[in-house]
Structures are given as C-alpha cells and as structure tokens.
Design an enzyme around this catalytic site. Sequence first.
Site, PDB file in Angstrom:
ATOM      1  N   LYS A  76       0.575  -9.373  -1.085  1.00  0.00           N
ATOM      2  CA  LYS A  76       0.740  -7.933  -0.864  1.00  0.00           C
ATOM      3  C   LYS A  76       2.194  -7.580  -1.188  1.00  0.00           C
ATOM      4  CE  LYS A  76       0.091  -4.387   2.745  1.00  0.00           C
ATOM      5  NZ  LYS A  76      -0.311  -4.145   4.154  1.00  0.00           N
ATOM      6  N   SER A 151      -3.885  -0.572   4.934  1.00  0.00           N
ATOM      7  CA  SER A 151      -2.971  -0.479   3.818  1.00  0.00           C
ATOM      8  C   SER A 151      -3.062  -1.644   2.828  1.00  0.00           C
ATOM      9  CB  SER A 151      -1.535  -0.397   4.326  1.00  0.00           C
ATOM     10  OG  SER A 151      -1.150  -1.595   4.982  1.00  0.00           O
ATOM     11  N   SER A 175      -4.668  -2.860   9.085  1.00  0.00           N
ATOM     12  CA  SER A 175      -4.438  -2.904   7.636  1.00  0.00           C
ATOM     13  C   SER A 175      -4.920  -4.153   6.908  1.00  0.00           C
ATOM     14  CB  SER A 175      -2.960  -2.703   7.328  1.00  0.00           C
ATOM     15  OG  SER A 175      -2.610  -1.349   7.466  1.00  0.00           O
TER      16      SER A 175
END
Lengths: 484, 95
Positions: A76, A151, A175
């Site tokens: 990420k 997210s 997330s």
Amino acid sequence: MHNKTIAELSRSLQQGDFSSEELTRHFLARIESLDGALNSFITVSAERALSQAKQADQRLAKGENGPLIGIPLAQKDIFCTDGVKTSCGSKMLDNFIAPYNATSVEKLNVAGTVMLGKTNMDEFAMGSSNETSFYGAVKNPWNTDTVPGGSSGGSAAAVAARLIPCATGTDTGGSIRQPAALCGITGLKPTYGRVSRYGMIAFASSLDQGGPLTRTAEDAAMLLGAMAGFDERDSTSIDTPVPDYCAELDRDLKGLKIGLPKEYFGEGLDSGIGDAVHGAMDEYKKMGAEIIDISLPNTHLAVPAYYVVAPAECSSNLSRFDGVRFGYRCENPKDLEDLYKRSRGEAFGAEVKRRIMIGAYVLSSGYYDAYYLKAQKVRRLISGDFKQAFEKVDVIMGPTSPTPAFKIGEKADDPITMYLSDIYTIAVNLAGLPGMSIPAGFANNMPAGLQIIGNYFAEAKLLNVAHKFQQVTDFHTKTPDAFK
Amino acid sequence: MSLDKQDVEKIAHLARLDINDADVSAYAQNLSSILDLVEQMNSVDTDNVEPMAHPTDAVQRLREDEVKESNQREHFQKIAPQVEDGLYLVPKVIE
C-alpha cells in the site's frame, strides 16, 4: 500462475517448477494489460522487482527454504519504500521518494518477497471508497462501476483481480477489512501494536495497524508471520513473541463459541449480506461450533467517538506536512504563514481538510473535555463491551460492511453516509482488537464479507477459524470473469 | 452544533489551511453535520468512566540514553524543497 495461492506458489518455487523471475514477469504483464481498467497501482516498480526476483532465485538455488522467498507482492502506498515514490494517495507527497524503509517493508524484503509496486488508496487513508485518492478512484474488479472500498482499495482490487498474489494494507477504522469484503478477498487487521507502525505514514496513531490482504487465510498467516513482531522504533509496538500462525490453522472447531452481536444485524444491513452471514453460521454449526447471541450495547457510539479520536490525531499527525522539509511547496510564498497555508491548502484534498479541521476544532481551547476526553471515555465503554463478550465466547462474528460495493460517486458528496460504511468495523479499532474479513458469499452478484473479531493477540485463532471455513466453502476461490 | 463561515475561517487558520472563499459555506455545512454525528456521544453518561488513551493501556517504553542512529542529514535533505549549507530555507521571518 495467477490463480495459485502464496502457499501453492511457494511450493512451486521451491520445487523449481518456475523461477521467481518468471513469476514476477507474469504478474508485471498482468498489471500492464489489466490495471488500466482498475487503477489499482500508483507506481509499478518493474526494474526493482526483477532485481529482487533474481536475488530470490539465487537464494532458492542455494537451497534456502523461507516460505516467502520469491513471492511477488504489492505495498500500500502508505508504507515508506526506500528509493520508491511513497505518495499516500496525496498531491502533498506526489514528489516524495522515501529515504528509508518502513519496518514492515524491511521485514518482507528480508523474507525474500518481491515488491512489484505501490497500490492506490484514499488520500492519507481517509476514506471508505478509494475515491479521495489524488490519483483517481480505484474500480472494483467485480463491477467496474462500483468502488472497491477503502482505504486499502488498490491492494484489495489488485488481489481480487489476481494482479498480485498478496498485498499489504492498513486499517484505522476498517481500511483492510471493508475493502477485503467488498472485493471478495481475505484481510486481517492485527491487534494494535502487533505490526510495527514505523515508516507507515501516520493517520490516527492510537488506531492505525498494518496487515495482509490475500486470497486465503493460510496466505494471510504466512504474510502476517513475516510482518509481525516487536520494533523498538515504534513506541507502541508490543514485545510479545510471534507465534507460528500456520501451526494452528487446522485445529478442530468442535465446541468453538461464536458470539453474534444483535447490534450488527439491525436497520441498515443489506438483506443479502445478512443471509450470507447466517449461511456462514450454518457452516460453522456443521463443524461443531456453538452460536451464542450476545450484545455490544455501545456499538452505536463507535462512529461518533471515532470521528473525534481519528480527526484529532490526524490533525496533529498531518501538521508535519508544512512545505518545509519534504513534500509539496506552493509557488512564491510571500511569508512563512503563506507558505504553510497555501502548501497545505493546495496539496490536501477536501476529505483530508475536513478531518484536519474537525480535529483542530475538537482539540481547540475550551473544547477538549467535551470532545476528546468524552470520546476517550466512550472508547473505554466500547472496549468494555468486548471484554464482557469475550468472557462468554471465543470469537465474535457478523457482517464486515452493511452493504455490498456501492456505485462510484454514490456517497462521494455526503461524508456522513460514507462514514457509516464502517459501522461494524470501527469499534474493533477503538478497542485495539484483531479482526478479519473473509468471503462468505454474494449479495446482488457482489462479494459479501464475514467479519471475525478475536480477543487481544488471538490472530492465530482468527486464522484457524477462517481457514476451516475456507476448507468447506469455495467463495474465496471465485475470480471476477474479466480477470480469470 | 452549527458552525458558521467565520468559525470555519478561524479553524482553517488554526490548522494553517488555505480554503477557497467559494468552499467555506460547504465546509461549514459538512463540519456541522459531522459534529452533530459526534454529539450522539452525549446520550451516554460517562461521569465515572476512566478515559482510554491506548487500546491496551500500555505505558511509554523507556530505553537507555545511547546514540544508535547515525547522522543522515544530507540524505534526508535531498528531498527538501530548498536547502542551503545544511539548513532548510523558508521566506524571511525577521526583518
């Protein structure tokens, strides 16, 4: 090759069926040809990946047998990666080449994984749909008109579309779990303090936790084993030994007590998601588990308390982005205040600005007791609910998200509706507990996630409970048609 | 809680955020509705509840005061917008 799990890929690499370089080229080619439809990557680091793959092949040739040697993964874009752009989904860090590695990145490098790139995400991890990214929305591979969740939406979409066997994510209010649910994959948020936060760009420091997004629980166990552990560079890292998460995967579930909180099945829950969760309970009963109705009476206070704690901590953490030492700087500042204000004003998106302002407001003079202190007290009540529940049950289950993936744009202009997407996941962060989401079926042809919540440091138990479900169901093996 | 345009301008100043004039009323509306959501916390009595600052109530860990990190000033300043002689440059503060 792309339909294999990490566990299967690892065996093939050890046996020499193919090399890490071949595997890496295969996934790079998939990203190249298929990610245009998804936008799940911000940066693809092909050259670096091939050099890591060659090193992995040398280690394998020497007879090293680490289970992750040569396995491709994506990070990420919130994890600092030395020499590779680390944007956090923001214009603020569009020019930021991290000068060091996050501890998780370092640990996964040492384990022999090959990083193919950095995945798209909501700006500074603030969002539940991936629409707040400076680099544009990510699309859900099951239906590209819908969001992948957020997210960690880029990581979840990439794993679901088999562009990468596994990826990392972070979870502050859901997330990892919510995008895993919306994309039909497995995601695990560990106990607060289990995975180092060093080099993981901070959003809300008392809630943030990194973890794996994978196809299966077994793969999550392999990846978590490499990410977890004490780190003296993270002041809230917890010094507890890391167990072998793969060792307990097959443990029998006879007598397992599963708590179903009545608050997780009320108004607002999509009936298809509810059916999938109840269907999963039938599978667990067949395996000898006992389902017990429980109550977490302060559940309705979790979202309100979170929207004090998280913005307060974010406004403090994001004060470092001032246009002076790194990141975006505005053109021709007329004085220092103008430099700060315009650099921040021009480079942060609307959602990040909203949260910074809420945080600045609740922490401002005269409001501390009414907001931050009150929220910390509510946090204690929420945590107490779980404590009581775990005296009666081994794990808690329920839906991960109240609805399947929603349409891109549907909630983008209404922050409150968006915030309620995390209604079942946020309390787990406030309490600091570990939580997982695994595929449990489909609602309206879109994936439905089952959330499994455990007691502190019960990651091995969660993985065991998830793995056993995946032995008797095939939801986790489903791939969207366009990405088979 | 209802915030007006002046409140938003004040908060934006405290947070050192430049906000376009055209966006101020939309922020006032959004922030007010977020604070309304937050105020649902007041439905519960927390008078005798101990605030929770850390999920597992851990305390700050201490370490020996030893130098372990090496100085990497030049490495870290390579990514700065403007530096000179090892210093970060900003607009003139003192006339």
